[in-house]
Design an enzyme around this catalytic site. Structure first.
Site, PDB file in Angstrom:
ATOM      1  N   ALA A   1       0.821  -1.214   0.000  1.00  0.00           N
ATOM      2  CA  ALA A   1       0.000   0.000   0.000  1.00  0.00           C
ATOM      3  C   ALA A   1       0.855   1.264   0.000  1.00  0.00           C
ATOM      4  CB  ALA A   1      -0.950  -0.006   1.183  1.00  0.00           C
ATOM      5  N   THR A   2       2.046   1.204   0.590  1.00  0.00           N
ATOM      6  CA  THR A   2       2.909   2.392   0.572  1.00  0.00           C
ATOM      7  C   THR A   2       3.258   2.756  -0.858  1.00  0.00           C
ATOM      8  OG1 THR A   2       3.841   2.096   2.781  1.00  0.00           O
ATOM      9  CG2 THR A   2       5.216   3.242   1.179  1.00  0.00           C
TER      10      THR A   2
ATOM     11  N   GLN B   1      -6.829  -0.891   5.175  1.00  0.00           N
ATOM     12  CA  GLN B   1      -7.462  -1.429   6.385  1.00  0.00           C
ATOM     13  C   GLN B   1      -8.911  -1.839   6.150  1.00  0.00           C
ATOM     14  OE1 GLN B   1      -5.919  -2.090   9.147  1.00  0.00           O
ATOM     15  NE2 GLN B   1      -4.045  -0.898   9.032  1.00  0.00           N
TER      16      GLN B   1
ATOM     17  N   SER C   1      -3.320  -3.582   0.415  1.00  0.00           N
ATOM     18  CA  SER C   1      -2.119  -4.204   0.972  1.00  0.00           C
ATOM     19  C   SER C   1      -2.369  -5.688   1.216  1.00  0.00           C
ATOM     20  CB  SER C   1      -1.767  -3.508   2.292  1.00  0.00           C
ATOM     21  OG  SER C   1      -0.798  -4.271   2.977  1.00  0.00           O
TER      22      SER C   1
ATOM     23  N   HIS D   1      -0.683  -7.883   3.210  1.00  0.00           N
ATOM     24  CA  HIS D   1      -0.519  -8.418   4.568  1.00  0.00           C
ATOM     25  C   HIS D   1      -1.524  -7.860   5.573  1.00  0.00           C
ATOM     26  CE1 HIS D   1       1.688  -5.143   6.806  1.00  0.00           C
ATOM     27  NE2 HIS D   1       1.784  -4.694   5.572  1.00  0.00           N
TER      28      HIS D   1
ATOM     29  N   THR E   1       9.721  -7.268 -12.562  1.00  0.00           N
ATOM     30  CA  THR E   1       9.193  -8.622 -12.658  1.00  0.00           C
ATOM     31  C   THR E   1       8.209  -8.888 -11.524  1.00  0.00           C
ATOM     32  OG1 THR E   1      11.193  -9.435 -13.714  1.00  0.00           O
ATOM     33  CG2 THR E   1       9.812 -11.074 -12.624  1.00  0.00           C
TER      34      THR E   1
ATOM     35  N   CYS F   1       4.468   1.984  12.543  1.00  0.00           N
ATOM     36  CA  CYS F   1       5.485   2.859  11.956  1.00  0.00           C
ATOM     37  C   CYS F   1       6.020   3.841  12.982  1.00  0.00           C
ATOM     38  CB  CYS F   1       4.901   3.652  10.799  1.00  0.00           C
ATOM     39  SG  CYS F   1       3.685   2.767   9.854  1.00  0.00           S
TER      40      CYS F   1
END
Lengths: 100, 458
Positions: B120-121, B230, B250, B252, B290, B376
């Site tokens: 997501a970043t 989220q 995201s 994870h 890739t 973070c």
């Protein structure tokens, strides 16, 4: 009956999952799915049964992978075995035990 | 006034109560004997074993069904999905496209609108910088909010240095909701190129009115980007119902692997981006590099499972959330829920425990894995900028904990957490001079803490 035996096999497999959270999830979902699908009949029942068989294969493979790479035991399992020991001791010694 | 007695109580408490030391200090002098008073030793109260995981906003465990789908692509199926000349490549390409299809289905999109990224970043960087740089010749204004994730805020800062103007909208006090009227007056027709508002906040769980925000962006002819890391996989999400142009996802956060994410880019009307990563032109030129086949397959499997399990997951998480809130209400007084009371993701419970020192509380809750905010920023002792933005006072922000409940959380873990909180919050308050004052009926806000009024400094 095929469904009943699949249910038992899946529950047995789920109970052997090493990791606390995955084990409890598997047990919960197996119970929920079989309860929900109990009323199905005909082709719907056959589809559900096939899905269950596929899920059993995944469960079995991942149970083995989990056992090959065991993680640290969860505090929740440690808690459970402690509670079990406490219960066992109180059965042996119903007065409570002077040492405790 | 009771200042004199308050000061005396404080001084007495400071002499007798053990002061909480920073974690690093404790780790350094492990040789030194602990001087905590009997009954205050937290080590004796902690149990053995890996902590119960209550931090699914930071990351979620990989679902065994996801790992099962991924493993073959770490073994025999190792081909490069972009190799067109042999079966290794074809097989990998097919797997990647199936995964793209699964993810598209989860968010109601067409598979051609899904671009794989590293997470997501990256998706947020691509959206904010990509839109601004592509349309920036004519439109040099961006609207976002103060409670966005750091990667959106930092991308905006980078654009400010490139000459863009950014409006960081404040959010409503306590709830953290975007004020739609303020948004309406912030956007400028034919000047604003992007409105970026996150779907579910990662710290307080507030769910934004996405449809309405999308409508406002559309009227201003600006693109609407939402960071839905989220939300996707945890709550129903449909790109057409919401009317968004770009969505960050995201892996994870939805029980998939780390290192993979996706960006939804709308095709009709067409949204164009200046790529951040240039190179071989993979992912239709949006993102060169890739594709990591196994990770793509993992994200696809996570999407399949999420779509199938959504009703069950939602009911389970809501049940646990209610159980946690009810248990805390019953056993722990003076607790405040941060964020919106109802417009929220139930699995994100951010609580402030008044009159308790936050770091001490975290340290005594060794048996549960929770955080004081986002992962973070968890290394810093600064209170979270999100809590500050919703007007949480400094002292309450310092005592906030985020409890994350998800697919694999159990009722027993929630009960365990309630039990630990009951014991340790009471224990820490017992040591707190502030709590003592409150018990005596002193209103803390009326106290002038400086002993000599002439000496107070700013």
């Amino acid at each position: 009956m095929a469904a009943r035996s699949l249910f038992r096999t899946m529950l047995r497999e789920a109970a052997q999952v090493d990791q606390y959270n995955f084990r409890n999830y598997a047990i919960r979902r197996v119970r929920e799915d079989f309860r929900r699908n109990a009323a199905l009949s005909g082709s719907e029942a056959a589809t559900a049964l096939q899905e269950g068989k596929d899920a059993l294969e995944v469960l079995r493979r991942q149970r083995i992978v989990g056992q090959l790479y065991p993680a640290a035991q969860s505090v929740m399992d440690a808690e459970a075995s402690r509670a079990f020991e406490d219960a066992a001791e109180s059965v042996i010694d119903p007065v409570g035990g002077a040492g405790r | 006034m009771r200042v004199a007695s308050a000061a005396k109580t404080l001084a007495r408490a400071a002499r007798t109560a053990p002061r909480a030391r920073p974690l690093s200090a404790l780790e350094k002098d492990t040789e030194a004997p602990r001087t905590m008073e009997p009954g205050f030793g937290i080590d004796a109260m902690a149990r053995n074993g890996a902590p119960a995981y209550l931090d699914v906003q930071a990351t979620s465990p990989v679902d065994p069904r996801v790992l099962d789908a991924m493993l073959p692509y770490f073994l025999g199926n190792f081909g490069n999905a972009h190799s067109k000349t042999h079966a290794f490549g074809w097989e990998s390409e097919k797997a990647v496209e199936n995964a793209r299809e699964s993810l598209a289905k989860l968010i109601g999109a067409d598979s051609r609108e899904v671009v794989f990224t590293s997470g997501a970043t990256e998706s947020n960087n691509m959206s904010v910088k990509g839109i601004a740089r592509f349309y920036g010749a004519k439109k040099k204004h961006i609207v976002t909010t103060q409670t966005e994730h750091k990667c959106v805020l930092d991308s905006c800062r980078a654009l400010e240095r490139e000459g863009f103007e950014v409006t960081y909208l404040p959010v409503e006090r306590a709830t953290g909701m975007v004020n739609l009227d303020e948004l309406r007056s912030a956007v400028r027709k034919d000047e604003t190129c992007l409105v970026s508002v996150m779907a579910v906040n990662n710290e307080i769980g507030t769910l934004q009115p996405l449809k309405e925000i999308g409508q406002i962006a559309k009227e201003a002819k600006a693109f609407f980007h939402t960071d839905a890391a989220q939300m996707v996989g945890k709550l129903p999400f449909d790109v057409n119902e919401i009317g968004c142009d770009l969505v960050s996802i995201s892996g994870h956060k939805l029980y998939g692997p780390k290192g993979i994410g996706a960006l939804y880019v709308r095709r009709r009307p067409r949204v164009r981006l200046e790529p951040v990563l240039s190179g071989g032109g993979q992912e239709r030129g949006f993102r060169s590099g890739t594709l990591p086949t196994a990770l793509c397959v993992g994200l696809g499997a996570a999407a399949d499972v999420a779509l199938k399990e959504l009703p069950n997951d939602m009911a389970h998480v809501e049940r646990l959330s209610e159980r946690l809130m009810a248990g805390i209400r019953e056993h722990v007084p003076e607790v405040v829920l941060n964020g919106h009371a109802t417009q929220r993701h139930a699995g994100n419970v951010n609580l402030s425990f008044a009159y308790v020192e936050g770091e001490s509380l975290l340290m005594s809750l060794k048996n549960i894995a929770v955080s004081s905010g986002s992962a973070c920023t968890s290394a810093s002792l600064e209170p979270s900028y999100v809590l500050r933005a919703i007007g949480v006072s400094e002292d309450l922000a310092h005592t906030s904990l985020r409890f994350g409940l998800g697919r694999f959380t159990t009722e027993a873990e929630v009960d365990f957490a309630i039990d630990l909180l009951r014991v340790h919050v009471a224990r820490l308050r017992e040591m707190s001079p502030l709590w003592e004052l409150v018990q005596e009926g002193v209103d803390l806000s009326t106290i002038n803490w400086t002993q000599d009024a002439a000496h107070h400094h700013h």
